[in-house]
Design a protein around this motif. Structure first.
Motif, PDB file in Angstrom:
ATOM      1  N   UNK A  27       0.873  -1.349  -0.149  1.00  0.00           N
ATOM      2  CA  UNK A  27      -0.093  -0.083  -0.062  1.00  0.00           C
ATOM      3  C   UNK A  27       0.942   0.933   0.131  1.00  0.00           C
ATOM      4  N   UNK A  28       0.107   2.243  -0.543  1.00  0.00           N
ATOM      5  CA  UNK A  28       1.153   3.508  -0.956  1.00  0.00           C
ATOM      6  C   UNK A  28       0.663   4.498  -0.080  1.00  0.00           C
ATOM      7  N   UNK A  29       1.617   5.416   0.890  1.00  0.00           N
ATOM      8  CA  UNK A  29       1.078   6.294   1.569  1.00  0.00           C
ATOM      9  C   UNK A  29       1.884   7.746   1.157  1.00  0.00           C
ATOM     10  N   UNK A  30       1.230   8.875   1.745  1.00  0.00           N
ATOM     11  CA  UNK A  30       1.873  10.118   1.759  1.00  0.00           C
ATOM     12  C   UNK A  30       1.372  11.008   2.919  1.00  0.00           C
ATOM     13  N   UNK A  31       2.283  11.927   3.196  1.00  0.00           N
ATOM     14  CA  UNK A  31       1.920  13.057   4.231  1.00  0.00           C
ATOM     15  C   UNK A  31       1.836  14.448   3.645  1.00  0.00           C
ATOM     16  N   UNK A  32       0.673  15.222   4.047  1.00  0.00           N
ATOM     17  CA  UNK A  32       0.745  16.285   3.518  1.00  0.00           C
ATOM     18  C   UNK A  32       0.543  17.409   4.801  1.00  0.00           C
ATOM     19  N   UNK A  33       0.833  18.639   4.839  1.00  0.00           N
ATOM     20  CA  UNK A  33       0.525  19.558   5.959  1.00  0.00           C
ATOM     21  C   UNK A  33      -0.940  19.638   6.218  1.00  0.00           C
ATOM     22  N   UNK A  34      -1.525  19.937   7.289  1.00  0.00           N
ATOM     23  CA  UNK A  34      -2.851  20.096   7.676  1.00  0.00           C
ATOM     24  C   UNK A  34      -3.376  21.469   7.735  1.00  0.00           C
ATOM     25  N   UNK A  35      -4.285  21.730   6.786  1.00  0.00           N
ATOM     26  CA  UNK A  35      -4.765  23.291   6.624  1.00  0.00           C
ATOM     27  C   UNK A  35      -5.438  23.721   7.885  1.00  0.00           C
ATOM     28  N   UNK A  36      -4.867  24.042   8.936  1.00  0.00           N
ATOM     29  CA  UNK A  36      -5.694  24.545  10.168  1.00  0.00           C
ATOM     30  C   UNK A  36      -6.725  25.403   9.997  1.00  0.00           C
ATOM     31  N   UNK A  37      -7.645  25.665  11.039  1.00  0.00           N
ATOM     32  CA  UNK A  37      -8.778  26.705  10.799  1.00  0.00           C
ATOM     33  C   UNK A  37      -9.412  27.030   9.589  1.00  0.00           C
ATOM     34  N   UNK A  38      -9.546  25.755   8.646  1.00  0.00           N
ATOM     35  CA  UNK A  38     -10.438  25.654   7.371  1.00  0.00           C
ATOM     36  C   UNK A  38     -11.269  24.947   7.315  1.00  0.00           C
ATOM     37  N   UNK A  39     -12.129  24.947   6.258  1.00  0.00           N
ATOM     38  CA  UNK A  39     -13.337  23.996   6.398  1.00  0.00           C
ATOM     39  C   UNK A  39     -13.769  24.047   4.709  1.00  0.00           C
ATOM     40  N   UNK A  78     -12.578  19.887 -10.126  1.00  0.00           N
ATOM     41  CA  UNK A  78     -13.084  21.326  -9.823  1.00  0.00           C
ATOM     42  C   UNK A  78     -14.097  21.119  -9.064  1.00  0.00           C
ATOM     43  N   UNK A  79     -14.405  20.254  -8.146  1.00  0.00           N
ATOM     44  CA  UNK A  79     -15.700  20.352  -7.279  1.00  0.00           C
ATOM     45  C   UNK A  79     -15.643  21.312  -6.150  1.00  0.00           C
ATOM     46  N   UNK A  80     -16.676  21.748  -5.656  1.00  0.00           N
ATOM     47  CA  UNK A  80     -16.572  22.848  -4.509  1.00  0.00           C
ATOM     48  C   UNK A  80     -16.016  22.271  -3.333  1.00  0.00           C
ATOM     49  N   UNK A  81     -16.083  20.957  -3.097  1.00  0.00           N
ATOM     50  CA  UNK A  81     -15.340  20.485  -1.757  1.00  0.00           C
ATOM     51  C   UNK A  81     -13.766  20.433  -1.922  1.00  0.00           C
ATOM     52  N   UNK A  82     -13.100  20.537  -3.070  1.00  0.00           N
ATOM     53  CA  UNK A  82     -11.775  20.736  -3.331  1.00  0.00           C
ATOM     54  C   UNK A  82     -11.270  22.106  -3.119  1.00  0.00           C
ATOM     55  N   UNK A  83     -12.058  23.139  -2.404  1.00  0.00           N
ATOM     56  CA  UNK A  83     -11.565  24.214  -2.345  1.00  0.00           C
ATOM     57  C   UNK A  83     -11.675  24.448  -0.787  1.00  0.00           C
ATOM     58  N   UNK A  84     -10.490  24.782  -0.006  1.00  0.00           N
ATOM     59  CA  UNK A  84     -10.605  25.003   1.453  1.00  0.00           C
ATOM     60  C   UNK A  84     -10.774  26.365   1.808  1.00  0.00           C
ATOM     61  N   UNK A  85     -11.703  26.931   2.774  1.00  0.00           N
ATOM     62  CA  UNK A  85     -12.183  28.282   3.178  1.00  0.00           C
ATOM     63  C   UNK A  85     -11.554  28.635   4.502  1.00  0.00           C
ATOM     64  N   UNK A  86     -11.176  29.606   4.798  1.00  0.00           N
ATOM     65  CA  UNK A  86     -10.739  29.952   5.912  1.00  0.00           C
ATOM     66  C   UNK A  86     -12.060  30.046   6.965  1.00  0.00           C
ATOM     67  N   UNK A  87     -11.823  29.770   8.310  1.00  0.00           N
ATOM     68  CA  UNK A  87     -12.766  29.658   9.028  1.00  0.00           C
ATOM     69  C   UNK A  87     -13.165  31.003   9.902  1.00  0.00           C
ATOM     70  N   UNK A  88     -12.201  31.979   9.575  1.00  0.00           N
ATOM     71  CA  UNK A  88     -12.462  33.057  10.103  1.00  0.00           C
ATOM     72  C   UNK A  88     -13.070  34.268   8.941  1.00  0.00           C
ATOM     73  N   UNK A  89     -12.028  34.017   7.908  1.00  0.00           N
ATOM     74  CA  UNK A  89     -12.833  35.278   6.834  1.00  0.00           C
ATOM     75  C   UNK A  89     -13.812  34.694   5.898  1.00  0.00           C
TER      76      UNK A  89
END
Length: 372
Positions: free
Chosen positions: A110-122, A222-233
């Protein structure tokens, strides 16, 4: 003992991430890859990372896939930094293994990778307002604009002929001829729509081949849920899910976003009277898109944007129909006619786009003039 945690910890320990692995969680919103977050504690500070199991049944060459992702994200980081942006939030970061590789293969292959976690986003899962769709257009327009001078010879075509609609029509005709599941007689109207539209299906691929359209870095999902939004702004901050990044046309990404986001009905809507192209949603997306991409697009690309909405909708409907004719062997279904309902919904949307193509061309031209 939490066996899953031990497995996640064991796999993550092969990556060059700081600190001690102290926790994890399951992220259950993807359809292709298995995704977890990993908590690492370093000098009393906790930080999360995104651990993913790449589905190699879908992505058969993960090394090429990860090469594309790394080259594109490194390029984006340079552009974001030059623009004074936050490279930790505005694009993904790939964390290599301790041996310097882009991914890790476990004892089972099985193939694995690690990314950063974009905190404070949704993410959003539905278009809640025209203003939201404007923001999505901004995000994907910015993605195209930042990558407009990317050296295309550095990218692999990880899924060959992914949007070669002409070849997909040929495959469709073969499926009709073979009639494997004995369903052709039930879908004569839908088959006729495909065959009557055949002459238009090669327009984009022919212009790419001739050089009339530039080959660009395309996202291809290019689906909607492939864009991360800032939780504050509540502003779009990052485009994610780069697995299908490869050479293609800007028209593919634009058209698929409209297909997905500007439909007044569901993708599998049974009541076709509910299905149409929402002109206001189209207007807002194209304005958001042009606000970031207009200076990077050619006039020929701008001219063909409305056609691309039809093309991607038609292609998607044809793929659903093709799978129904073949016996539902590709797309997951919830009931026997699911692919047929999907096909009919997409074809109804495609026909409405055809009816409105003049209006959409006017909207597009005005947005281009506003932002070029």
């Amino acid at each position: 003992m939490d066996e899953l945690f031990e497995k996640v910890k064991s796999i993550s320990s092969n990556f060059n991430i700081p600190g001690e692995i102290t926790g994890y969680g399951v992220i259950d919103n993807g359809h292709i890859n298995k995704t977890f977050y990993v908590v690492c504690s370093d000098s009393g500070v906790s930080r999360r990372f995104l651990l993913q199991n790449i589905n190699t049944a879908v992505f058969k060459n993960p090394i090429q896939l990860m090469s594309n992702v790394i080259k594109v994200t490194d390029f984006l980081k340079n552009k974001i930094a030059l623009n004074g942006g936050d490279v930790q939030r505005e694009t993904l970061t790939v964390f290599p293994t301790k041996s310097g590789d882009s991914c890790y293969f476990d004892e089972n292959g099985a193939c694995w990778r690690i990314y950063n976690f974009v905190e404070n986003s949704f993410t959003y899962n539905a278009i809640e307002s025209p203003e939201l769709f404007f923001s999505v257009g901004e995000a994907f327009g910015n993605f195209l604009g930042l990558l407009s001078d990317f050296p295309m010879n550095e990218l692999y075509e990880t899924i060959p002929d992914f949007h070669d609609t002409r070849k997909r029509v040929i495959n469709f005709e073969n499926s009709v001829k073979n009639d494997t599941a004995g369903r052709v007689s039930q879908v004569s109207d839908e088959i006729a729509y495909v065959l009557n539209s055949r002459d238009k299906t090669g327009i984009i691929v022919d212009m790419l081949s001739s050089g009339e359209l530039p080959v660009r870095v395309t996202h291809n999902d290019t689906k909607l849920n492939n864009v991360m939004f800032d939780s504050n702004t509540k502003k779009a901050v990052c485009v994610v899910d780069l697995d299908t990044v490869m050479p293609g046309s800007a028209l593919y990404d634009f058209g698929d976003a409209i297909r997905y986001g500007a439909n007044t009905g569901a993708e599998d809507e049974k009541d076709l009277s509910k299905v149409s192209l929402d002109e206001e949603l189209y207007r807002q997306y194209v304005r958001g898109y042009m606000s970031k991409a207009a200076k990077s697009l050619t006039e020929k690309e701008v001219e063909l944007l409305p056609l691309s909405a039809w093309m991607m909708t038609f292609e998607c409907g044809m793929r659903f129909l093709n799978d129904y004719i073949d016996g539902d062997i590709y797309f997951g279904i919830s009931y026997p006619e699911h692919n047929l309902d999907r096909c009919r919904s997409q074809f109804e949307l495609a026909k409405d786009i055809e009816r409105k193509i003049g209006v959409l061309s006017d909207i597009t031209a005005k947005a281009y003039e506003e932002f070029k």
